[in-house]
Design a protein around this motif. Structure first.
Motif, short mmCIF file in Angstrom:
data_model
loop_
_atom_site.label_atom_id
_atom_site.label_comp_id
_atom_site.label_asym_id
_atom_site.label_seq_id
_atom_site.Cartn_x
_atom_site.Cartn_y
_atom_site.Cartn_z
N TYR B 33 0.85 -1.18 0.00
CA TYR B 33 0.00 0.00 0.00
C TYR B 33 0.89 1.24 0.00
CZ TYR B 33 -3.57 -3.21 1.84
OH TYR B 33 -4.43 -4.26 2.03
N PHE B 35 0.50 5.53 0.80
CA PHE B 35 -0.35 6.52 1.46
C PHE B 35 0.27 7.91 1.33
CE2 PHE B 35 -2.69 3.28 3.84
CZ PHE B 35 -1.75 2.27 4.01
N ARG B 50 -5.06 6.89 -0.21
CA ARG B 50 -4.45 5.57 -0.11
C ARG B 50 -4.56 4.87 -1.46
NH1 ARG B 50 -6.63 0.82 3.90
NH2 ARG B 50 -6.48 -0.89 2.44
N LYS B 95 3.67 0.60 2.84
CA LYS B 95 3.48 -0.52 3.75
C LYS B 95 3.31 -1.80 2.95
CE LYS B 95 0.01 -2.21 6.01
NZ LYS B 95 0.52 -3.57 6.17
N VAL B 96 4.07 -2.80 3.30
CA VAL B 96 3.88 -4.12 2.70
C VAL B 96 2.57 -4.68 3.22
CG1 VAL B 96 4.83 -6.45 2.46
CG2 VAL B 96 6.37 -4.47 2.57
N SER B 97 1.82 -5.31 2.36
CA SER B 97 0.53 -5.84 2.81
C SER B 97 0.71 -7.21 3.46
CB SER B 97 -0.44 -5.95 1.63
OG SER B 97 0.04 -6.87 0.68
N GLY B 98 -0.27 -7.57 4.28
CA GLY B 98 -0.26 -8.88 4.90
C GLY B 98 0.10 -8.87 6.36
N LEU B 104 4.77 1.11 8.85
CA LEU B 104 4.75 2.12 7.80
C LEU B 104 6.16 2.67 7.64
CD1 LEU B 104 1.75 4.59 8.26
CD2 LEU B 104 2.23 3.18 6.27
#
Lengths: 112, 116
Positions: B33, B35, B50, B95-98, B104
């Motif tokens: 993600y 932002f 986002r 941010k890496v997802s999961g 962040l």
């Protein structure tokens, strides 16, 4: 309104005198974060809790500790503040760590 | 490790003009993600917009829109019809997802001043 609350907004402490900063949230989020932000700089993550699981950043000094007694509250303890610890401390939450973070207004810490 | 770069420490524009803030990032992850956060003077940080990396369509929120170029790893923010209340520090964040990737990574920020 659901929100992230930080108390106090301003804190003055003496060099070496322990201080505790407080954060509470009404969002019922799983994750709570503590950041240190110095003037005109990006926030620096100190640590975070995912529920009760504590995650410390590798470069966070041992002088900084945290407690999360329940979902709503999280505390930042600075055991022996130095002049270099003067900063804005931001608390943030996120629902599950995979979305945006919601920030509190911050506590500005002054060390004399 | 991920890095986020904001190459414009300060910008200023006249009220009602359009301004674009630059952000580039570096990652080897494919799911993440991006932002943009806004921090007005002496006020709390709030999310502006986002973008999910898997979405090709650029995100928009009223006067705020992004130009997401995944291949170029670029994520710029465009503010249209700028207003005095847009004066703030703007941080780009990644941010890496999961699960397990709650952190962040922020850029160094761009201080934007809207001139009356």
């Amino acid at each position: 309104d659901a929100m992230v609350i930080q108390n106090p907004r301003y804190q003055v402490t003496q060099f070496g005198k322990p201080v505790t900063l407080s954060c509470s949230q009404t969002l019922n989020h799983n994750v709570m974060y503590w950041y240190q932000q110095k003037s005109s700089q990006a926030p620096k993550l100190l640590f975070h809790y995912y529920d009760k699981d504590f995650n410390n950043e590798a470069d966070t000094p041992d002088n900084f500790q945290s407690r999360r007694p329940n979902t709503s509250f999280c505390f930042l303890d600075i055991r022996s503040p130095g002049l270099g610890d003067a900063a804005m401390y931001l608390c943030a939450t996120s629902r599950d760590g995979d979305g945006e973070q919601y920030f509190g207004p911050g506590t500005r810490l002054t060390v004399t | 490790a991920q890095t986020v770069t904001q190459s414009q420490p300060e910008m200023s524009v006249q009220e009602a003009e359009t301004v674009t803030l630059s952000c580039t990032y570096d990652t080897s992850e494919s799911n993440y993600y991006l932002f943009w956060y806004k921090q007005p003077p002496s006020r709390q940080m709030i999310l502006v917009i986002r973008q999910e990396a898997y979405k090709q369509q650029n995100a928009t929120e009223n006067r705020f829109s992004v130009n997401f170029q995944k291949a170029a790893k670029s994520f710029s923010l465009k503010i249209s019809d700028s207003q005095l209340g847009d004066t703030a520090m703007y941080f780009c964040a990644f941010k890496v997802s999961g699960f397990g990737n709650e952190k962040l990574t922020f850029g160094t920020g761009t201080r934007l001043t809207i001139i009356p």
